[in-house]
Design a protein around this motif. Structure first.
Motif, mmCIF file in Angstrom:
data_model
loop_
_atom_site.group_PDB
_atom_site.id
_atom_site.type_symbol
_atom_site.label_atom_id
_atom_site.label_comp_id
_atom_site.label_asym_id
_atom_site.label_seq_id
_atom_site.Cartn_x
_atom_site.Cartn_y
_atom_site.Cartn_z
ATOM 1 N N PHE A 1 4.372 -1.776 17.819
ATOM 2 C CA PHE A 1 4.728 -2.993 17.089
ATOM 3 C C PHE A 1 3.619 -3.497 16.186
ATOM 4 O O PHE A 1 3.865 -4.195 15.216
ATOM 5 N N LEU A 2 2.394 -3.110 16.493
ATOM 6 C CA LEU A 2 1.298 -3.615 15.688
ATOM 7 C C LEU A 2 1.022 -2.738 14.472
ATOM 8 O O LEU A 2 0.720 -3.242 13.391
ATOM 9 N N SER A 3 1.149 -1.410 14.644
ATOM 10 C CA SER A 3 0.715 -0.562 13.530
ATOM 11 C C SER A 3 1.569 -0.737 12.266
ATOM 12 O O SER A 3 1.014 -0.660 11.177
ATOM 13 N N PRO A 4 2.898 -0.998 12.345
ATOM 14 C CA PRO A 4 3.603 -1.260 11.085
ATOM 15 C C PRO A 4 3.032 -2.486 10.374
ATOM 16 O O PRO A 4 2.854 -2.474 9.156
ATOM 17 N N ILE A 5 2.700 -3.511 11.157
ATOM 18 C CA ILE A 5 2.109 -4.707 10.562
ATOM 19 C C ILE A 5 0.777 -4.352 9.920
ATOM 20 O O ILE A 5 0.476 -4.740 8.789
ATOM 21 N N LEU A 6 -0.007 -3.550 10.648
ATOM 22 C CA LEU A 6 -1.306 -3.153 10.115
ATOM 23 C C LEU A 6 -1.144 -2.374 8.820
ATOM 24 O O LEU A 6 -1.903 -2.566 7.874
ATOM 25 N N ILE A 7 -0.144 -1.480 8.793
ATOM 26 C CA ILE A 7 0.044 -0.656 7.597
ATOM 27 C C ILE A 7 0.425 -1.530 6.407
ATOM 28 O O ILE A 7 -0.130 -1.388 5.318
ATOM 29 N N VAL A 8 1.338 -2.480 6.636
ATOM 30 C CA VAL A 8 1.736 -3.380 5.555
ATOM 31 C C VAL A 8 0.532 -4.185 5.084
ATOM 32 O O VAL A 8 0.261 -4.300 3.878
ATOM 33 N N ALA A 9 -0.246 -4.695 6.050
ATOM 34 C CA ALA A 9 -1.415 -5.490 5.705
ATOM 35 C C ALA A 9 -2.407 -4.658 4.906
ATOM 36 O O ALA A 9 -2.973 -5.111 3.909
ATOM 37 N N MET A 10 -2.576 -3.393 5.329
ATOM 38 C CA MET A 10 -3.511 -2.507 4.652
ATOM 39 C C MET A 10 -3.062 -2.246 3.222
ATOM 40 O O MET A 10 -3.871 -2.307 2.288
ATOM 41 N N ALA A 11 -1.764 -1.995 3.058
ATOM 42 C CA ALA A 11 -1.234 -1.735 1.718
ATOM 43 C C ALA A 11 -1.464 -2.952 0.829
ATOM 44 O O ALA A 11 -1.900 -2.826 -0.325
ATOM 45 N N ALA A 12 -1.206 -4.146 1.381
ATOM 46 C CA ALA A 12 -1.409 -5.369 0.601
ATOM 47 C C ALA A 12 -2.868 -5.504 0.212
ATOM 48 O O ALA A 12 -3.195 -5.823 -0.933
ATOM 49 N N LEU A 13 -3.749 -5.197 1.173
ATOM 50 C CA LEU A 13 -5.182 -5.320 0.912
ATOM 51 C C LEU A 13 -5.616 -4.362 -0.190
ATOM 52 O O LEU A 13 -6.333 -4.741 -1.125
ATOM 53 N N ILE A 14 -5.145 -3.115 -0.095
ATOM 54 C CA ILE A 14 -5.525 -2.123 -1.100
ATOM 55 C C ILE A 14 -5.019 -2.564 -2.474
ATOM 56 O O ILE A 14 -5.755 -2.533 -3.465
ATOM 57 N N GLY A 15 -3.783 -3.023 -2.499
ATOM 58 C CA GLY A 15 -3.212 -3.500 -3.760
ATOM 59 C C GLY A 15 -4.036 -4.628 -4.351
ATOM 60 O O GLY A 15 -4.370 -4.634 -5.532
ATOM 61 N N TYR A 16 -4.435 -5.538 -3.473
ATOM 62 C CA TYR A 16 -5.224 -6.680 -3.916
ATOM 63 C C TYR A 16 -6.568 -6.221 -4.473
ATOM 64 O O TYR A 16 -6.993 -6.627 -5.550
ATOM 65 N N LEU A 17 -7.224 -5.308 -3.718
ATOM 66 C CA LEU A 17 -8.540 -4.835 -4.148
ATOM 67 C C LEU A 17 -8.454 -4.130 -5.485
ATOM 68 O O LEU A 17 -9.299 -4.324 -6.362
ATOM 69 N N VAL A 18 -7.406 -3.321 -5.673
ATOM 70 C CA VAL A 18 -7.241 -2.604 -6.942
ATOM 71 C C VAL A 18 -7.084 -3.607 -8.079
ATOM 72 O O VAL A 18 -7.700 -3.474 -9.137
ATOM 73 N N SER A 19 -6.276 -4.661 -7.847
ATOM 74 C CA SER A 19 -6.036 -5.621 -8.921
ATOM 75 C C SER A 19 -7.319 -6.393 -9.235
ATOM 76 O O SER A 19 -7.616 -6.677 -10.390
ATOM 77 N N VAL A 20 -8.115 -6.685 -8.204
ATOM 78 C CA VAL A 20 -9.393 -7.366 -8.435
ATOM 79 C C VAL A 20 -10.274 -6.503 -9.324
ATOM 80 O O VAL A 20 -10.862 -6.959 -10.300
ATOM 81 N N ASN A 21 -10.303 -5.235 -9.013
ATOM 82 C CA ASN A 21 -11.119 -4.293 -9.765
ATOM 83 C C ASN A 21 -10.679 -4.253 -11.223
ATOM 84 O O ASN A 21 -11.491 -4.215 -12.143
#
Lengths: 309, 430
Positions: free
Chosen positions: B25-45
């Motif tokens: 139950f946690l890893s899907p949440i983690l994966i979504v959170a990770m994807a959001a984080l990566i997306g955010y970092l890319v946009s910051v860059n």
């Protein structure tokens, strides 16, 4: 008595090492049978073959006159020396699982389990995990698990190791009760006092060979040395001491008596009856002690093993 | 009878484990959170503005360098060069230096870019594009061509992509296929490693608990091993199913939410942006719905089970051979290698050419086929190819399990010895 288990000319080799060299045994129905031998003698190899964990290279094994086959696992209960249960599984579930593996239905297993739990007064343990139990408690569970499926043949490897004296006695009584109900028990042990105490038959395995087998008393008769321990209050102390040594081989003996008598161990030559020694002694004084020195299993064990080295 | 008991026990033991519940139950949440984080970092860059200094005394290039959101050009030609260089090194990402040129075409090799760090390659190729354009223009002019006319005459082509079965595709669809293929291939690798390790640990546990001797006095070691493998794989299948259900539910909720937002925010200025984003997601939705998701899921299960059976019988053999998990490392490497190889082949070869020779070969080799074939399947693989690869996979499993069972049978009763490859090889002959 008809044998429940017959081991015929079993050979087992691991690579170049011979673990069992043409071993034959016959375990009488309803007996307690001691399987003795030093470490590495081949006891465990033999027990594993009887349990069909490994296969012999040659020879055969009969259980109740039938050649051993996978259908027999339900008739045998085995408690290995190295005890083990699933640490994180609940006691009840674990016992049910192991009993069902032996072929019991869930209902039968449950009934048996209730019987044993009540008998050993451990009903409250059903939902405990093994890791929450003390070593002695876990041993009790181990015993229950071994006998749960009412095996005809129980094989116990060092059954009392790890038990405190109270629990050891409890288990001992259970074993004797099972024997009285017709279960045959094979003991593999180093504890000679247990053997003296409980076994009807013994077999000694040493360096992959069977050296001795038979009823406990028959084996002891084979090893009797015709030695007697005597205690006597002589009329003439010095005279008797001088005279007896010309007639028999004697040694100083050590046993407990109330008075300060002369204590001797006397070897009676072959063909002489104890009566002759008794009569001789009676002529020379007051006999206070007269016992045949019976070899203990321990003596037989050590004597046999060291002879064959 | 006893096999189903063992399967049940293993399955329950795995599923009841806290880490299984947390993972599921946690890893899907983690994966979504990770994807959001990566997306955010890319946009910051991407948002960051880069300041670049230009030194071009004779205005040979500076007119063509237009500042935009990403890059801001500042002309420092008024200062002496040494001073400009010093200023640029302090306050700017880099300095474009254009020396005095006899001819404008010399631009193509004489421009320098000086920077403190190795430069961003995107920026450099952009700069090269600008220069190349300018020189091309000059060259054309020298040859008496009218550049504007040429520009007008230039045509850009797009090829409509479709398949013989009538399905239309486009580049976005291909991207989605790559993501789904790579994702499921990667997931299979993770599943095999995680659940294979579980099998190994459970074998080691039984061995160190010494319960093994009691169990094998009731059932054949082979049954115990198979029960373990099947029970554990069922736990894996359950986890995957839960993830699928969660994923579908998440998509439905997301779709509903976006639909509502689009309706509610209509007419407002912000709605424009939201709508664009929503449209992008809408495209993803329609493309996803065009993919044979069901058959992808079924293939995933079939390949996961096949691959897992194959690898976990090896894991079981290793677990039987060693006394503790730390001893297992030397034997695990040869298992991890083909898995890694498969993922790399997938990422580098399947993605560029899903039906190329390398991809096809690796989708038949049983140790790599579960991963590589899974990556190919979203691009459409004929059922015959899949069946052939599955046949090889399952046939190999039967071979390997025979070999693993021999090691297992001997290993579980061996204590205290750290086995070598040589010794294990000897066990095969017992």
């Amino acid at each position: 008595m008809k044998p429940i288990l017959e081991v015929k000319n079993v050979v087992k080799q691991y690579g170049n090492y011979t673990a069992l060299n043409n071993v034959s045994l016959s375990v009488p129905q309803g007996s307690i049978y001691g399987l003795l031998g030093p470490n590495g003698a081949g006891k465990t190899s033999l027990i594993r073959i009887i349990n069909q964990i490994t296969m012999p290279d040659s020879g055969e094994i009969l259980l109740d006159g039938e050649r051993l086959n996978p259908g027999h696992v339900g008739h045998i209960g085995y408690m290995p020396e190295e005890r083990g249960l699933y640490k994180t599984m609940k006691v009840g579930e674990q016992a049910l699982y192991l009993a069902q593996l032996k072929g019991l239905s869930k209902k039968e297993a449950k009934e048996q389990l209730d019987y044993w739990f009540e008998k050993l007064e451990i009903t409250g343990w059903w939902n405990k995990k093994i890791q929450e139990l003390s070593k002695g408690m876990a041993q009790k569970i181990q015993f229950v698990v071994t006998v749960l499926h009412r095996p005809k043949l129980l094989i116990l490897d060092e059954p009392f190791s790890g038990f405190d004296p109270v629990n050891a006695n409890l288990i001992k009584d259970e074993i004797l009760e099972l024997r009285d109900k017709g279960t045959t028990v094979i003991f593999s042990t180093h504890r000679m006092e247990t053997v003296e105490d409980m076994c009807d038959y013994i077999a000694l395995i040493h360096k992959s060979n069977k050296l001795i087998e038979g009823g406990l008393n028959e084996v002891k008769k084979q090893y009797r040395t015709n030695t007697f321990q005597v205690g006597i209050a002589p009329h003439n102390f010095q005279g008797l001491l001088a005279d007896i040594s010309t007639k028999f081989t004697t040694r100083q003996a050590n046993f407990k008596t109330l008075d300060d008598e002369l204590k001797l161990e006397v070897d009676l030559p072959q063909g002489h009856a104890p009566r002759e020694l008794m009569q001789y002694l009676l002529q020379h004084g007051e006999v206070t002690y007269f016992v045949e020195k019976i070899p203990s299993v321990n003596d037989i064990f050590i004597q046999t093993v060291s002879q064959k080295k | 009878m006893s096999l189903s008991l063992i399967i049940k026990r293993e399955f329950i033991a795995k599923v009841r484990n806290k880490s299984f519940i947390v993972m599921t139950f946690l890893s899907p949440i983690l994966i979504v959170a990770m994807a959001a984080l990566i997306g955010y970092l890319v946009s910051v860059n991407n948002d960051e503005e880069v300041k670049v200094a230009v030194y071009d005394q004779f205005k040979q290039l500076s007119g063509d360098l237009k500042s935009d959101a990403k890059t801001k050009y500042t002309d420092l030609s008024a200062m002496p060069f040494d001073k400009a260089r010093e200023v640029a090194s302090k306050d700017y990402a880099g300095l474009i230096y254009v020396p005095e040129l006899k001819d404008i075409t010399e631009l193509k090799s004489k421009v320098q870019y000086i920077s403190a760090d190795s430069p961003n390659m995107d920026f450099v190729s952009g700069l090269e594009g600008v220069i190349g354009d300018k020189v091309t223009r000059a060259n054309l002019k020298a040859l008496n061509f009218d550049y504007d006319k040429i520009e007008k005459a230039q045509a850009e082509a797009t090829v409509k992509l479709s398949k013989f079965d009538g399905e239309e595709t486009n580049k976005k669809a291909t991207l989605i296929r790559i993501i789904i293929g790579a994702g499921s291939g990667y997931l299979i690798m993770m599943f095999v490693i995680i659940y294979g390790n579980m099998v190994m640990r459970s074998v080691i546990e039984e061995k160190t608990n010494r319960i093994i001797e009691i169990i094998v006095s009731s059932v054949k070691p082979f049954k115990l091993m198979m029960g373990k493998i099947v029970g554990t794989s069922l736990a894996g299948v359950l986890q995957f199913t839960i993830w699928c259900v969660l994923g579908i539910a998440l998509f439905m909720v997301l779709g509903l939410f976006l639909g509502m937002q689009m309706g509610g925010a209509a007419g407002q200025v912000q709605a424009q942006a939201a709508q664009e984003g929503a449209e992008g997601i809408q495209v993803i939705f329609t493309e996803l719905s065009k993919l044979p998701l069901l058959s992808i899921m079924i293939s995933f299960l079939v390949y996961f089970i096949g691959g897992f059976f194959l690898y976990s019988s090896l894991y079981a053999a290793i677990g039987a051979a060693v006394d503790s998990e730390t001893d297992s490392q030397q034997f695990l490497l040869p298992i991890i290698m083909p898995l890694m190889l498969a993922v790399y082949v997938g990422f580098f070869s399947v993605v560029t050419d899903p039906h190329g020779t390398v991809a096809v070969i690796f989708s038949y080799i049983p140790l790599t086929s579960p991963i590589v074939m899974m990556m190919r399947i979203p691009f459409g693989v004929s059922i015959w190819e899949v069946l052939a690869s599955l046949t090889i996979l399952y046939a190999t499993f039967f071979g390997v399990v025979w070999f693993a069972a021999k090691i297992y049978r001997i290993g579980i009763l061996m204590y205290g010895k750290k086995p070598t490859y040589k010794e294990i090889f000897k066990w095969l002959k017992y």
